[in-house]
Scaffold this motif. Sequence first.
Motif, short mmCIF file in Angstrom:
data_model
loop_
_atom_site.label_atom_id
_atom_site.label_comp_id
_atom_site.label_asym_id
_atom_site.label_seq_id
_atom_site.Cartn_x
_atom_site.Cartn_y
_atom_site.Cartn_z
N PHE A 1 0.84 -1.20 0.00
CA PHE A 1 0.00 0.00 0.00
C PHE A 1 0.88 1.25 0.00
O PHE A 1 0.65 2.20 -0.76
CB PHE A 1 -0.90 -0.03 1.23
N ILE A 2 1.91 1.24 0.83
CA ILE A 2 2.84 2.37 0.90
C ILE A 2 3.54 2.58 -0.43
O ILE A 2 3.67 3.72 -0.91
CB ILE A 2 3.87 2.16 2.03
N GLU A 3 3.96 1.51 -1.07
CA GLU A 3 4.65 1.63 -2.36
C GLU A 3 3.73 2.20 -3.43
O GLU A 3 4.15 3.00 -4.27
CB GLU A 3 5.20 0.26 -2.79
N LYS B 1 2.65 6.89 -6.86
CA LYS B 1 1.63 7.78 -7.43
C LYS B 1 1.71 9.20 -6.89
O LYS B 1 0.96 10.08 -7.33
CB LYS B 1 0.23 7.17 -7.20
N SER B 2 2.63 9.42 -5.93
CA SER B 2 2.83 10.75 -5.37
C SER B 2 4.09 11.40 -5.94
O SER B 2 4.49 12.46 -5.47
CB SER B 2 2.95 10.67 -3.85
N SER B 3 4.67 10.79 -6.95
CA SER B 3 5.95 11.27 -7.48
C SER B 3 5.79 11.98 -8.82
O SER B 3 4.80 11.80 -9.53
CB SER B 3 6.90 10.08 -7.66
N GLN C 1 1.08 20.72 1.34
CA GLN C 1 1.99 19.59 1.44
C GLN C 1 1.29 18.25 1.25
O GLN C 1 1.94 17.24 0.98
CB GLN C 1 2.71 19.61 2.80
N ASP C 2 -0.03 18.23 1.37
CA ASP C 2 -0.78 16.97 1.29
C ASP C 2 -1.23 16.63 -0.13
O ASP C 2 -1.90 15.60 -0.33
CB ASP C 2 -2.00 17.02 2.22
N TYR C 3 -0.89 17.46 -1.09
CA TYR C 3 -1.33 17.21 -2.47
C TYR C 3 -0.14 16.77 -3.33
O TYR C 3 1.00 17.16 -3.10
CB TYR C 3 -2.00 18.45 -3.05
N THR C 4 -0.42 15.97 -4.33
CA THR C 4 0.62 15.35 -5.15
C THR C 4 0.80 16.11 -6.46
O THR C 4 -0.04 16.93 -6.85
CB THR C 4 0.22 13.90 -5.46
N PRO C 5 1.91 15.81 -7.20
CA PRO C 5 2.09 16.45 -8.51
C PRO C 5 0.90 16.25 -9.45
O PRO C 5 0.52 17.17 -10.18
CB PRO C 5 3.35 15.75 -9.05
N VAL C 6 0.30 15.04 -9.42
CA VAL C 6 -0.86 14.80 -10.29
C VAL C 6 -2.03 15.70 -9.88
O VAL C 6 -2.72 16.26 -10.74
CB VAL C 6 -1.28 13.31 -10.25
N GLN C 7 -2.24 15.87 -8.58
CA GLN C 7 -3.32 16.75 -8.13
C GLN C 7 -3.07 18.19 -8.56
O GLN C 7 -3.99 18.89 -8.99
CB GLN C 7 -3.47 16.65 -6.62
N TYR D 1 4.72 9.96 2.44
CA TYR D 1 4.96 9.37 1.13
C TYR D 1 4.40 10.24 0.00
O TYR D 1 4.56 9.92 -1.16
CB TYR D 1 4.34 7.96 1.07
N SER D 2 3.74 11.32 0.37
CA SER D 2 3.19 12.20 -0.68
C SER D 2 3.23 13.66 -0.26
O SER D 2 2.26 14.38 -0.41
CB SER D 2 1.76 11.80 -1.03
#
Length: 682
Positions: free
Chosen positions: A313-315, A320-322, A472-478, A503-504
């Motif tokens: 799950f972590i992976e 997906k947060s990269s 800080q809680d949002y990812t590049p995709v977001q 992790y994100s």
Amino acid sequence: MINETEQEEREYLEEIKEKLSLAIKRVEDAVKGFSGELREKNQYIHEHRSGMDEADMVAAGQSINRMTFTGEAAVARKRKLLKLVQSPYFGRIDFIPHKQETSPVYIGIYSFMDERVRINLIYDWRAPVSSLFYDFELGEASYLTPSGTIHGNIALKRQYKIRDGYMEFMIENGLNIHDDILQKELSRSSDDKMKNIVATIQRDQNRVIRNEEARVMVIQGVAGSGKTSIALHRIAFLLYRFRDSIAAKDILIISPNKVFADYISNVLPELGEAHIPEMGMEELAADLLENKYKFQTFFQQVSLLLEEHDPAFIERIRFKSSFEFLGKLNQYLIHIENNYFSYSELRVGKTTIPFPVILEKFKAYHRVPILKRFALVVKDVQTYVRDKTGHKLTGQQKAIIWEAVPAMFKFNNVLDLYKDFYNWIGQPELLKIDYRMGLEYADVFAIIYLHIRLEGLTTYDHIKHLLIDEMQDYTPVQYAVLSRLFLCRKTILGDVSQRVNPYSASSAEMIERVFPQADIIKLDRSYRSTFEITAFTQRIIPNPNIAPMERHGQEPVLLRFESKNEEVEAIKGMIAAFKNSANQTLGIICKTLLQAEDTYQSLQATGVYLLTAESISFKEGVIITMAHLAKGLEFDEVIVPFASAGNYITEVDKSMLYIACTRAMHRLTLTYSRDITAFLST
């Protein structure tokens, strides 16, 4: 100089209050007048409706609308005047423009003019001249106006604390007088709503608030730096500065949860602005996906990370947060554009449409999202057949084309393409869809991104400014999704140290990769907590750049017990002591929701509330919650229970511990059983 002494200032305050009272009386009379006229107009229409033609009805309706609007404006004016009576102003500067006389400027939350002599008695804190109060001490000074820069000298500077119409104190000196007032304000008890900070805005904060140029402003501030408050004051300033082109309804706040939205809801109305619309990322996702997919919430994702340490799950979350993930999605889109339109000629009756012709039509619409091109290609193919045969197509022939053209593409829906993406990168194990539970949160905005690129989604063109909190809680995709949906100016704020999911986590530098034009502002001074509490939290997540406010208080307390039951009994005693104190808010901040619920069951008493993801408001008293939901909130006192070695273990746990401790303003207590967490053992 007018009003030289404190006594003269007190007498002047009474004069201002009297003028405000008269203004309130005039507004009340006007409101009564508008109400009377409106009743008469409605009565007239009711009695003469049968004899009025359409033009008369339209004119009457417009007249009623004008009276209603004017009446509402008068009511809003009265509301502001009533607030000014309580505290007319908080500051004064005597500014001497070059070659002109001294001009005393009293600064308050709203402006107030003596309408009989057309003199401004109080200046709105957002007015150009008011910037002098925040940016300069005695001596040479200047401020920017729409017509140019005004230079001069500040001969006097004062600050006041006026509450309920009474002047509690006045401070005057030639140094930075903000610190004295700031210390007094920071020492006050917290309550159930975030306060405005117009009386204590610091110079660096003022530059952020009054920045008119930045298309995208990223504010990275340490815990307690006031970044959310600054962002809201910036919105209030922009609404004042550009009031002819932007209104409250044109702004959207992306907030982390409903409780936080409620907590900050007073700030803009206090500053004279209407309530700003807000929504969470999950609401935005549901809206964009038209509720077609059930999906995990961010809260549920964080809860799983805290309750179960699942490496797979972590992976999935980490990948997906990269930026690598976003890059591969973009590469995949190019790949399917070039490879997924399969070779196949099409026969319609006796007419053959060669595949190169169909492919050429498909490529000609390269600016149109792929899955939206088929309807255009179908029409072109129909035209091709009609031109070749010289007659109109039958219904059956049209149906053949409508069925055949989309079938030439390997997949025809976004979810199938998203599944195929993981096969294309050779990592199908990174996608896990439980059709009973729905999509994992990490997949939601990736699918939305593909929807935008493959089908197109309507942008939020009516939004003129977007405020994003907890960046800080949002990812590049977001961020890629937000950049395509909202083409307006943006203010983005957060603190990478307060990530609830390590992790994100997104830093200002990461966000700059999505928004290269961004202005990055870093706020390192912490105002919320005492010096001692700030120093303590540095043991958890060190930040060499943080500058704590020199406001001293009790050292944080670590209390050891033999069992959780002993901890809970001790906390009951702390709650009793809190209720007998002058403090207003106590946060009992646990690591997980389950711990918070169990603690609530054990501590149930009058004035003790449980705050969950379903909660919609923040209340005074004793709040029991988990760290993830406490982000952005502050409490006079904080108790962090179960700070034991067996509870706070992982990197996610460390973030939660840091967030929990940094919520405390005046007093911090941690309890633990047996051994304390390794994050605090040194």
